[in-house]
Motif scaffolding. Structure first.
Motif, PDB file in Angstrom:
ATOM      1  N   PHE A 188       1.930   6.816  -7.250  1.00  0.00           N
ATOM      2  CA  PHE A 188       0.800   8.130  -7.120  1.00  0.00           C
ATOM      3  C   PHE A 188       1.924   9.174  -6.839  1.00  0.00           C
ATOM      4  CE2 PHE A 188      -2.154  10.519  -5.329  1.00  0.00           C
ATOM      5  CZ  PHE A 188      -2.958  10.696  -6.381  1.00  0.00           C
ATOM      6  N   LEU A 189       2.739   9.328  -5.977  1.00  0.00           N
ATOM      7  CA  LEU A 189       3.506  10.131  -5.571  1.00  0.00           C
ATOM      8  C   LEU A 189       4.361  10.949  -6.791  1.00  0.00           C
ATOM      9  CD1 LEU A 189       4.304  11.309  -2.225  1.00  0.00           C
ATOM     10  CD2 LEU A 189       2.870  12.241  -3.518  1.00  0.00           C
ATOM     11  N   ILE A 190       4.736   9.766  -7.098  1.00  0.00           N
ATOM     12  CA  ILE A 190       6.170  10.675  -8.307  1.00  0.00           C
ATOM     13  C   ILE A 190       5.427  10.367  -9.723  1.00  0.00           C
ATOM     14  CG2 ILE A 190       8.187   8.774  -9.754  1.00  0.00           C
ATOM     15  CD1 ILE A 190       8.844   7.228  -7.367  1.00  0.00           C
ATOM     16  N   VAL A 191       4.414   9.601 -10.030  1.00  0.00           N
ATOM     17  CA  VAL A 191       3.312  10.081 -11.461  1.00  0.00           C
ATOM     18  C   VAL A 191       3.137  11.632 -11.424  1.00  0.00           C
ATOM     19  CG1 VAL A 191       1.260   9.394 -12.382  1.00  0.00           C
ATOM     20  CG2 VAL A 191       2.709   7.757 -11.571  1.00  0.00           C
ATOM     21  N   GLY A 192       2.845  12.579  -9.828  1.00  0.00           N
ATOM     22  CA  GLY A 192       2.142  13.140 -10.024  1.00  0.00           C
ATOM     23  C   GLY A 192       3.193  14.243  -9.982  1.00  0.00           C
ATOM     24  N   VAL A 193       4.096  14.110  -9.502  1.00  0.00           N
ATOM     25  CA  VAL A 193       5.350  15.239  -9.566  1.00  0.00           C
ATOM     26  C   VAL A 193       6.093  15.469 -11.093  1.00  0.00           C
ATOM     27  CG1 VAL A 193       7.699  14.985  -9.520  1.00  0.00           C
ATOM     28  CG2 VAL A 193       6.308  14.529  -7.698  1.00  0.00           C
ATOM     29  N   VAL A 194       5.970  13.452 -11.588  1.00  0.00           N
ATOM     30  CA  VAL A 194       6.386  13.885 -13.664  1.00  0.00           C
ATOM     31  C   VAL A 194       5.281  14.613 -14.668  1.00  0.00           C
ATOM     32  CG1 VAL A 194       7.236  12.071 -15.267  1.00  0.00           C
ATOM     33  CG2 VAL A 194       7.775  12.331 -13.253  1.00  0.00           C
ATOM     34  N   ARG A 195       3.950  14.527 -14.087  1.00  0.00           N
ATOM     35  CA  ARG A 195       2.933  14.671 -14.937  1.00  0.00           C
ATOM     36  C   ARG A 195       1.610  15.561 -13.477  1.00  0.00           C
ATOM     37  NH1 ARG A 195       0.167  11.940 -20.111  1.00  0.00           N
ATOM     38  NH2 ARG A 195      -1.137  13.737 -20.319  1.00  0.00           N
ATOM     39  N   PRO A 196       2.178  16.609 -13.235  1.00  0.00           N
ATOM     40  CA  PRO A 196       0.816  16.931 -12.585  1.00  0.00           C
ATOM     41  C   PRO A 196      -0.618  17.195 -13.283  1.00  0.00           C
ATOM     42  CG  PRO A 196       2.646  18.313 -12.730  1.00  0.00           C
ATOM     43  CD  PRO A 196       2.722  17.018 -13.995  1.00  0.00           C
ATOM     44  N   ILE A 224      -3.193  14.841   0.292  1.00  0.00           N
ATOM     45  CA  ILE A 224      -3.103  13.794   1.256  1.00  0.00           C
ATOM     46  C   ILE A 224      -2.424  12.774   1.544  1.00  0.00           C
ATOM     47  CG2 ILE A 224      -4.872  11.942   2.408  1.00  0.00           C
ATOM     48  CD1 ILE A 224      -7.012  13.661   0.839  1.00  0.00           C
ATOM     49  N   ASP A 225      -1.511  11.821   0.260  1.00  0.00           N
ATOM     50  CA  ASP A 225      -0.841  11.345  -0.062  1.00  0.00           C
ATOM     51  C   ASP A 225       0.647  11.506   0.002  1.00  0.00           C
ATOM     52  OD1 ASP A 225       0.540   8.619  -0.066  1.00  0.00           O
ATOM     53  OD2 ASP A 225       0.562   9.178  -2.519  1.00  0.00           O
ATOM     54  N   VAL A 226       1.254  13.234  -0.046  1.00  0.00           N
ATOM     55  CA  VAL A 226       2.535  14.031   0.236  1.00  0.00           C
ATOM     56  C   VAL A 226       2.153  13.705   1.809  1.00  0.00           C
ATOM     57  CG1 VAL A 226       3.677  16.081   0.697  1.00  0.00           C
ATOM     58  CG2 VAL A 226       2.372  15.282  -1.290  1.00  0.00           C
ATOM     59  N   VAL A 227       1.552  14.441   2.720  1.00  0.00           N
ATOM     60  CA  VAL A 227       1.257  14.471   4.270  1.00  0.00           C
ATOM     61  C   VAL A 227       2.131  13.623   4.362  1.00  0.00           C
ATOM     62  CG1 VAL A 227      -0.101  15.342   6.033  1.00  0.00           C
ATOM     63  CG2 VAL A 227       0.322  16.711   4.194  1.00  0.00           C
ATOM     64  N   LEU A 228       0.317  12.197   3.996  1.00  0.00           N
ATOM     65  CA  LEU A 228       0.710  10.601   4.747  1.00  0.00           C
ATOM     66  C   LEU A 228       2.255  10.255   4.498  1.00  0.00           C
ATOM     67  CD1 LEU A 228      -3.316   9.019   4.040  1.00  0.00           C
ATOM     68  CD2 LEU A 228      -1.935   9.618   6.507  1.00  0.00           C
ATOM     69  N   SER A 229       3.244  10.145   3.596  1.00  0.00           N
ATOM     70  CA  SER A 229       3.812   9.101   2.873  1.00  0.00           C
ATOM     71  C   SER A 229       5.196  10.044   2.841  1.00  0.00           C
ATOM     72  CB  SER A 229       3.848   9.115   1.277  1.00  0.00           C
ATOM     73  OG  SER A 229       3.162   8.553   1.101  1.00  0.00           O
ATOM     74  N   VAL A 230       5.220  11.549   3.128  1.00  0.00           N
ATOM     75  CA  VAL A 230       6.440  11.969   4.165  1.00  0.00           C
ATOM     76  C   VAL A 230       6.169  12.789   5.672  1.00  0.00           C
ATOM     77  CG1 VAL A 230       7.735  14.468   3.560  1.00  0.00           C
ATOM     78  CG2 VAL A 230       7.006  13.180   2.088  1.00  0.00           C
ATOM     79  N   GLY A 231       4.910  13.284   5.572  1.00  0.00           N
ATOM     80  CA  GLY A 231       5.186  13.752   6.875  1.00  0.00           C
ATOM     81  C   GLY A 231       4.571  12.551   8.045  1.00  0.00           C
ATOM     82  N   ILE A 287       0.317  -0.927  -0.185  1.00  0.00           N
ATOM     83  CA  ILE A 287       0.095  -0.132  -0.309  1.00  0.00           C
ATOM     84  C   ILE A 287       1.232   1.237   0.175  1.00  0.00           C
ATOM     85  CG2 ILE A 287      -1.258   1.522   1.378  1.00  0.00           C
ATOM     86  CD1 ILE A 287      -2.644  -1.245   2.190  1.00  0.00           C
ATOM     87  N   PRO A 288       1.606   1.519   0.373  1.00  0.00           N
ATOM     88  CA  PRO A 288       2.622   2.251   0.782  1.00  0.00           C
ATOM     89  C   PRO A 288       4.060   2.260  -0.317  1.00  0.00           C
ATOM     90  CG  PRO A 288       3.277   1.182   3.057  1.00  0.00           C
ATOM     91  CD  PRO A 288       2.308   0.237   2.290  1.00  0.00           C
ATOM     92  N   VAL A 289       3.625   1.426  -0.619  1.00  0.00           N
ATOM     93  CA  VAL A 289       4.606   1.313  -1.994  1.00  0.00           C
ATOM     94  C   VAL A 289       3.899   2.164  -3.011  1.00  0.00           C
ATOM     95  CG1 VAL A 289       5.213   0.112  -4.217  1.00  0.00           C
ATOM     96  CG2 VAL A 289       6.418  -0.427  -1.725  1.00  0.00           C
TER      97      VAL A 289
END
Length: 120
Positions: free
Chosen positions: A50-58, A70-77, A43-45
């Motif tokens: 999802f984050l990488i895709v969102g950075v490469v292609r917003p 939301i994923d940024v907050v959960l995955s990083v924070g 699940i975290p993978v």
């Protein structure tokens, strides 16, 4: 005249029909299987992908942008906040603090809370 004493059942120690109590010798009670642990760790993978895709292609869709943040907050924070607890658990098992930090950032609690179960 004698009074009869009624025995009141103990609700805490009285087993319920259809339920059993795990004995002290039963060490597998409540321990997830290796497949369950691996599924949970995926699940975290997926979140990181999802984050990488969102950075490469917003994302253009608003709901995807909201999900991204939301994923940024959960995955990083949240993963970063778990590192002190993960290092403590890992140290008890002889795992280095650096490895504990990296694995916790990648997998979060699905790594450090299931240490030992995935090796079965």
């Amino acid at each position: 005249m004698t009074r009869s004493l009624h025995v009141v059942p103990d609700p805490v120690n009285t087993p319920k029909p259809g339920r059993h109590r795990a004995s002290a010798a039963d060490t597998t009670a409540g321990v997830p299987s290796r497949g369950t642990v691996l599924a949970l760790r995926s699940i975290p993978v997926v979140g990181w992908v999802f984050l990488i895709v969102g950075v490469v292609r917003p994302f253009r869709a608003k709901w995807l942008r909201v999900a991204f943040w939301i994923d940024v907050v959960l995955s990083v924070g949240v993963h970063a906040a778990q590192i002190p607890a993960a290092r403590k658990v890992a140290a008890e098992r002889g795992i280095s603090g650096r490895r504990a930090a990296v694995m916790t950032m990648l997998l979060g609690a699905t790594w450090w809370k299931t240490l030992g179960e995935a090796q079965r």
